[in-house]
Scaffold this active site. Structure first.
Site, PDB file in Angstrom:
ATOM      1  N   HIS A   1      21.172  -6.061  -2.237  1.00 61.55           N
ATOM      2  CA  HIS A   1      21.561  -5.755  -3.505  1.00 61.55           C
ATOM      3  C   HIS A   1      21.916  -6.694  -4.374  1.00 61.55           C
ATOM      4  O   HIS A   1      21.656  -6.497  -5.687  1.00 61.55           O
ATOM      5  CB  HIS A   1      22.800  -4.861  -2.860  1.00 61.55           C
ATOM      6  CG  HIS A   1      23.300  -3.780  -4.014  1.00 61.55           C
ATOM      7  ND1 HIS A   1      24.125  -2.835  -3.659  1.00 61.55           N
ATOM      8  CD2 HIS A   1      23.211  -3.898  -5.417  1.00 61.55           C
ATOM      9  CE1 HIS A   1      24.464  -2.087  -4.747  1.00 61.55           C
ATOM     10  NE2 HIS A   1      23.889  -2.721  -5.739  1.00 61.55           N
TER      11      HIS A   1
ATOM     12  N   PRO B   1       7.349   6.902  -6.066  1.00 64.77           N
ATOM     13  CA  PRO B   1       7.404   7.713  -7.220  1.00 64.77           C
ATOM     14  C   PRO B   1       7.909   6.585  -8.162  1.00 64.77           C
ATOM     15  O   PRO B   1       8.783   5.908  -7.945  1.00 64.77           O
ATOM     16  CB  PRO B   1       8.403   8.777  -6.859  1.00 64.77           C
ATOM     17  CG  PRO B   1       8.342   8.846  -5.422  1.00 64.77           C
ATOM     18  CD  PRO B   1       8.103   7.496  -4.768  1.00 64.77           C
TER      19      PRO B   1
ATOM     20  N   TYR C   1      27.640   1.999  -2.936  1.00 65.78           N
ATOM     21  CA  TYR C   1      27.976   3.308  -3.768  1.00 65.78           C
ATOM     22  C   TYR C   1      28.937   4.093  -2.828  1.00 65.78           C
ATOM     23  O   TYR C   1      29.281   5.288  -3.707  1.00 65.78           O
ATOM     24  CB  TYR C   1      26.889   4.011  -4.209  1.00 65.78           C
ATOM     25  CG  TYR C   1      25.655   2.944  -5.232  1.00 65.78           C
ATOM     26  CD1 TYR C   1      26.243   2.047  -5.616  1.00 65.78           C
ATOM     27  CD2 TYR C   1      24.802   3.785  -5.305  1.00 65.78           C
ATOM     28  CE1 TYR C   1      25.228   1.104  -6.187  1.00 65.78           C
ATOM     29  CE2 TYR C   1      23.570   2.889  -6.058  1.00 65.78           C
ATOM     30  CZ  TYR C   1      23.985   1.745  -6.473  1.00 65.78           C
ATOM     31  OH  TYR C   1      23.267   0.818  -7.284  1.00 65.78           O
TER      32      TYR C   1
ATOM     33  N   LEU D   1       9.604   7.331 -11.006  1.00 65.99           N
ATOM     34  CA  LEU D   1      10.773   7.836 -11.401  1.00 65.99           C
ATOM     35  C   LEU D   1      11.810   8.436 -10.495  1.00 65.99           C
ATOM     36  O   LEU D   1      11.090   9.374  -9.642  1.00 65.99           O
ATOM     37  CB  LEU D   1      10.557   9.040 -12.478  1.00 65.99           C
ATOM     38  CG  LEU D   1      11.766   9.675 -13.489  1.00 65.99           C
ATOM     39  CD1 LEU D   1      12.323   8.355 -14.383  1.00 65.99           C
ATOM     40  CD2 LEU D   1      11.208  10.669 -14.519  1.00 65.99           C
ATOM     41  N   GLY D   2      12.913   8.019 -10.439  1.00 68.74           N
ATOM     42  CA  GLY D   2      13.756   8.460  -9.312  1.00 68.74           C
ATOM     43  C   GLY D   2      15.116   8.859 -10.001  1.00 68.74           C
ATOM     44  O   GLY D   2      15.845   8.563 -11.061  1.00 68.74           O
ATOM     45  N   LEU D   3      16.104   9.295  -9.047  1.00 69.90           N
ATOM     46  CA  LEU D   3      17.422   9.569  -9.428  1.00 69.90           C
ATOM     47  C   LEU D   3      18.449   8.405  -8.898  1.00 69.90           C
ATOM     48  O   LEU D   3      18.582   8.154  -7.658  1.00 69.90           O
ATOM     49  CB  LEU D   3      17.962  10.685  -8.782  1.00 69.90           C
ATOM     50  CG  LEU D   3      19.504  11.135  -9.124  1.00 69.90           C
ATOM     51  CD1 LEU D   3      19.555  11.613 -10.499  1.00 69.90           C
ATOM     52  CD2 LEU D   3      20.055  12.253  -8.097  1.00 69.90           C
ATOM     53  N   GLY D   4      19.063   7.797  -9.710  1.00 71.04           N
ATOM     54  CA  GLY D   4      20.120   6.854  -9.399  1.00 71.04           C
ATOM     55  C   GLY D   4      21.472   7.478  -8.960  1.00 71.04           C
ATOM     56  O   GLY D   4      21.903   8.558  -9.711  1.00 71.04           O
TER      57      GLY D   4
ATOM     58  N   ASP E   1      17.960   6.752  -5.178  1.00 67.03           N
ATOM     59  CA  ASP E   1      18.102   5.566  -5.207  1.00 67.03           C
ATOM     60  C   ASP E   1      19.810   5.155  -4.689  1.00 67.03           C
ATOM     61  O   ASP E   1      20.483   5.680  -5.745  1.00 67.03           O
ATOM     62  CB  ASP E   1      17.954   4.789  -6.418  1.00 67.03           C
ATOM     63  CG  ASP E   1      18.505   3.270  -6.269  1.00 67.03           C
ATOM     64  OD1 ASP E   1      17.867   2.237  -5.612  1.00 67.03           O
ATOM     65  OD2 ASP E   1      19.531   2.789  -6.836  1.00 67.03           O
TER      66      ASP E   1
ATOM     67  N   LYS F   1      20.721   0.183  -0.074  1.00 69.61           N
ATOM     68  CA  LYS F   1      20.803  -1.373  -0.384  1.00 69.61           C
ATOM     69  C   LYS F   1      22.017  -1.716   0.648  1.00 69.61           C
ATOM     70  O   LYS F   1      22.862  -1.215   0.775  1.00 69.61           O
ATOM     71  CB  LYS F   1      21.222  -1.638  -1.721  1.00 69.61           C
ATOM     72  CG  LYS F   1      20.178  -0.876  -2.801  1.00 69.61           C
ATOM     73  CD  LYS F   1      20.582  -1.291  -4.184  1.00 69.61           C
ATOM     74  CE  LYS F   1      19.841  -0.439  -5.292  1.00 69.61           C
ATOM     75  NZ  LYS F   1      20.598   0.909  -5.408  1.00 69.61           N
TER      76      LYS F   1
ATOM     77  N   GLY G   1       0.650  -1.146  -0.145  1.00 69.93           N
ATOM     78  CA  GLY G   1       0.025   0.018  -0.041  1.00 69.93           C
ATOM     79  C   GLY G   1       0.929   1.321  -0.070  1.00 69.93           C
ATOM     80  O   GLY G   1       0.060   2.320  -0.091  1.00 69.93           O
TER      81      GLY G   1
HETATM   82  N1  LIG Z   1      20.618  -2.597  -8.268  1.00 64.59           N
HETATM   83  C1  LIG Z   1      21.754  -2.885  -8.696  1.00 64.59           C
HETATM   84  O1  LIG Z   1      22.646  -3.702  -8.755  1.00 64.59           O
HETATM   85  C2  LIG Z   1      22.184  -1.661  -9.735  1.00 64.59           C
HETATM   86  C3  LIG Z   1      23.193  -1.777 -10.618  1.00 64.59           C
HETATM   87  C4  LIG Z   1      23.353  -0.594 -11.475  1.00 64.59           C
HETATM   88  C5  LIG Z   1      22.581   0.420 -11.218  1.00 64.59           C
HETATM   89  N2  LIG Z   1      21.816   0.472 -10.416  1.00 64.59           N
HETATM   90  C6  LIG Z   1      21.044   2.027 -10.180  1.00 64.59           C
HETATM   91  O2  LIG Z   1      20.401   2.383 -11.243  1.00 64.59           O
HETATM   92  C7  LIG Z   1      20.838   3.723 -11.481  1.00 64.59           C
HETATM   93  C8  LIG Z   1      20.992   4.098 -12.923  1.00 64.59           C
HETATM   94  O3  LIG Z   1      21.828   3.140 -13.564  1.00 64.59           O
HETATM   95  P1  LIG Z   1      23.147   3.461 -14.164  1.00 64.59           P
HETATM   96  O4  LIG Z   1      23.763   4.816 -13.700  1.00 64.59           O
HETATM   97  O5  LIG Z   1      23.910   2.129 -14.363  1.00 64.59           O
HETATM   98  O6  LIG Z   1      22.757   3.757 -15.861  1.00 64.59           O
HETATM   99  P2  LIG Z   1      21.856   4.945 -16.387  1.00 64.59           P
HETATM  100  O7  LIG Z   1      21.033   5.627 -15.567  1.00 64.59           O
HETATM  101  O8  LIG Z   1      20.948   4.328 -17.718  1.00 64.59           O
HETATM  102  O9  LIG Z   1      22.711   5.758 -17.287  1.00 64.59           O
HETATM  103  C9  LIG Z   1      23.659   6.678 -16.770  1.00 64.59           C
HETATM  104  C10 LIG Z   1      24.421   7.237 -17.647  1.00 64.59           C
HETATM  105  O10 LIG Z   1      23.839   8.052 -18.712  1.00 64.59           O
HETATM  106  C11 LIG Z   1      24.270   9.448 -18.767  1.00 64.59           C
HETATM  107  N3  LIG Z   1      23.053  10.164 -18.913  1.00 64.59           N
HETATM  108  C12 LIG Z   1      21.982  10.176 -17.768  1.00 64.59           C
HETATM  109  N4  LIG Z   1      21.015  11.141 -18.458  1.00 64.59           N
HETATM  110  C13 LIG Z   1      21.535  11.299 -19.731  1.00 64.59           C
HETATM  111  C14 LIG Z   1      20.753  12.070 -20.751  1.00 64.59           C
HETATM  112  N5  LIG Z   1      19.599  12.549 -20.733  1.00 64.59           N
HETATM  113  N6  LIG Z   1      21.381  11.984 -22.119  1.00 64.59           N
HETATM  114  C15 LIG Z   1      22.582  11.455 -22.309  1.00 64.59           C
HETATM  115  N7  LIG Z   1      23.092  10.706 -21.276  1.00 64.59           N
HETATM  116  C16 LIG Z   1      22.546  10.753 -20.144  1.00 64.59           C
HETATM  117  C17 LIG Z   1      25.022   9.666 -17.352  1.00 64.59           C
HETATM  118  O11 LIG Z   1      25.828  10.555 -17.635  1.00 64.59           O
HETATM  119  P3  LIG Z   1      26.094  11.743 -16.609  1.00 64.59           P
HETATM  120  O12 LIG Z   1      26.097  11.293 -15.162  1.00 64.59           O
HETATM  121  O13 LIG Z   1      27.644  12.130 -16.859  1.00 64.59           O
HETATM  122  O14 LIG Z   1      25.263  12.737 -16.986  1.00 64.59           O
HETATM  123  C18 LIG Z   1      25.414   8.027 -17.034  1.00 64.59           C
HETATM  124  O15 LIG Z   1      26.872   8.006 -17.718  1.00 64.59           O
HETATM  125  C19 LIG Z   1      22.418   3.819 -10.718  1.00 64.59           C
HETATM  126  O16 LIG Z   1      22.807   5.083 -10.550  1.00 64.59           O
HETATM  127  C20 LIG Z   1      21.959   3.016  -9.737  1.00 64.59           C
HETATM  128  O17 LIG Z   1      21.080   3.894  -8.590  1.00 64.59           O
HETATM  129  C21 LIG Z   1      21.651  -0.454  -9.559  1.00 64.59           C
END
Ligand SMILES: NC(=O)c1ccc[n+]([C@@H]2O[C@H](COP(=O)([O-])OP(=O)(O)OC[C@H]3O[C@@H](n4cnc5c(N)ncnc54)[C@H](OP(=O)(O)O)[C@@H]3O)[C@@H](O)[C@H]2O)c1
Length: 295
Positions: A108, A15, A50, A17-20, A45, A75, A11
């Site tokens: 994680h 959101p 991290y 959409l969030g920031l990673g 997130d 995580k 329940g």
């Molecule tokens: N649970 C897990 O095992 C796990 C694993 C991986 C990730 N995650 C989570 O998921 C989040 C997102 O994944 P991710 O960081 O691997 O990849 P992502 O969000 O798919 O991509 C991030 C990359 O894209 C670039 N970017 C962002 N917005 C953009 C845009 N509008 N145009 C062009 N390029 C853009 C960023 O560059 P800049 O930052 O330089 O702008 C960065 O290099 C992570 O931050 C984390 O919180 C979780």
């Protein structure tokens, strides 16, 4: 209808959409979180692994947004699996973040070779949920077999499974199972960022994909916005990472247009079935070798 929030199986509203903040370091992480919250994001997130929980906490305080209006995820890392160590790691994370509760606490990765300890850690998360220290609990990177075993042994069905999911790797069977079990799918590397940190894997990264670029041009949006909108219209949560202020804002401007059924089908057709990161069956603390620092 694409909603800005998703109701979890207990329940609680999350959101969509969030920031990673993976690989967002030091002051860059603080600034990214603060910029995002000021731009309207309410989901952040992070993870113990991290190494930026302190900076994320600072970004939250800098933003001026009330803690109660925020949905904060962190995580638990594999080296802290087991019941007592998971409880201790929760205290370490919340101390670093400077908060007294979390909105979502995730395991994680599964640790398949040591699944008893994985389950024990989840039991600790159940305890934290019962005590009101977290509003929801879940997992990340659990494949169907891991989920089935967990659901059999646990009292609480995970609210979320956060998995690699982007146009090149869509995991339809995984997503369908999660739907059946009432587990929300949250996409990590939602715009294909994994190709930046895990290698190209022979695939064209989604942001450079010609089909996505053509849809973006037709809709007057950017490729990142089209991909994020695709996730939302599929009913998923997504947590794009950026430390670039313009991109942080851009990635949140996805609620003012819609993709057509044809657009959606064209993106669905891009699935290669190949993941960018390691297969969760092979996850162990030795393979992803990290040491979490004390609070
Ligand atoms: N649970 C897990 O095992 C796990 C694993 C991986 C990730 N995650 C989570 O998921 C989040 C997102 O994944 P991710 O960081 O691997 O990849 P992502 O969000 O798919 O991509 C991030 C990359 O894209 C670039 N970017 C962002 N917005 C953009 C845009 N509008 N145009 C062009 N390029 C853009 C960023 O560059 P800049 O930052 O330089 O702008 C960065 O290099 C992570 O931050 C984390 O919180 C979780």
């Amino acid at each position: 209808m694409t909603e800005k929030a998703i109701t979890l199986n207990n329940g609680v509203e999350m959101p969509a959409l969030g920031l990673g903040v993976l690989q967002s370091e030091g002051g860059e992480a603080t600034a990214a979180v603060s910029t995002a919250l000021q731009a309207g994001y309410r989901l952040i997130d992070t993870a113990a692994a991290y190494f930026n929980e302190r900076e994320v906490g600072q970004g939250i305080r800098d933003s001026g947004v009330d803690r109660a209006d925020l949905f904060l995820t962190t995580k638990l890392w594999m080296t802290d699996y087991g019941f007592d160590s998971a409880l201790r790691a929760f205290e370490t994370s919340t101390t670093k973040l400077g908060v007294d509760y979390l909105d979502l606490y995730l395991l994680h990765w599964p640790w398949p070779e040591n699944f008893n300890q994985t389950i024990a850690a989840y039991r600790a998360a159940e305890r934290l949920l019962a005590e009101g220290r977290v509003r929801a609990i879940g997992v990340a990177n659990f494949k169907p077999d891991h989920l089935r075993t967990l659901v059999k042994e646990a009292d609480v069905v995970p609210a979320v499974n956060q998995v690699e999911l982007h146009p090149n790797f869509q995991q339809p069977d995984q997503v369908a199972l999660q739907g059946e079990l009432g587990i929300v799918t949250q996409a990590w590397s939602p715009i294909g960022g994994v190709y930046g940190w895990a290698g190209e894997n022979g695939a064209v990264p989604p942001l450079q994909n010609e089909t996505i670029r053509m849809i973006a041009e037709a809709r007057g949006k950017t490729p990142a916005q089209v991909i994020l909108r695709w996730h939302l219209q599929e009913g998923r949560s997504a947590i794009p990472k950026s430390v670039t202020p313009e991109r942080i804002v851009e990635n949140f401007e996805v609620f003012d247009f819609a993709l057509t059924a044809d657009d959606m089908a064209s993106i669905d057709a891009l699935d290669t079935g190949r993941r960018g990161a390691i297969d969760p069956d092979h996850a162990t603390p030795a393979v992803i070798d990290l040491t979490i620092d004390a609070a």
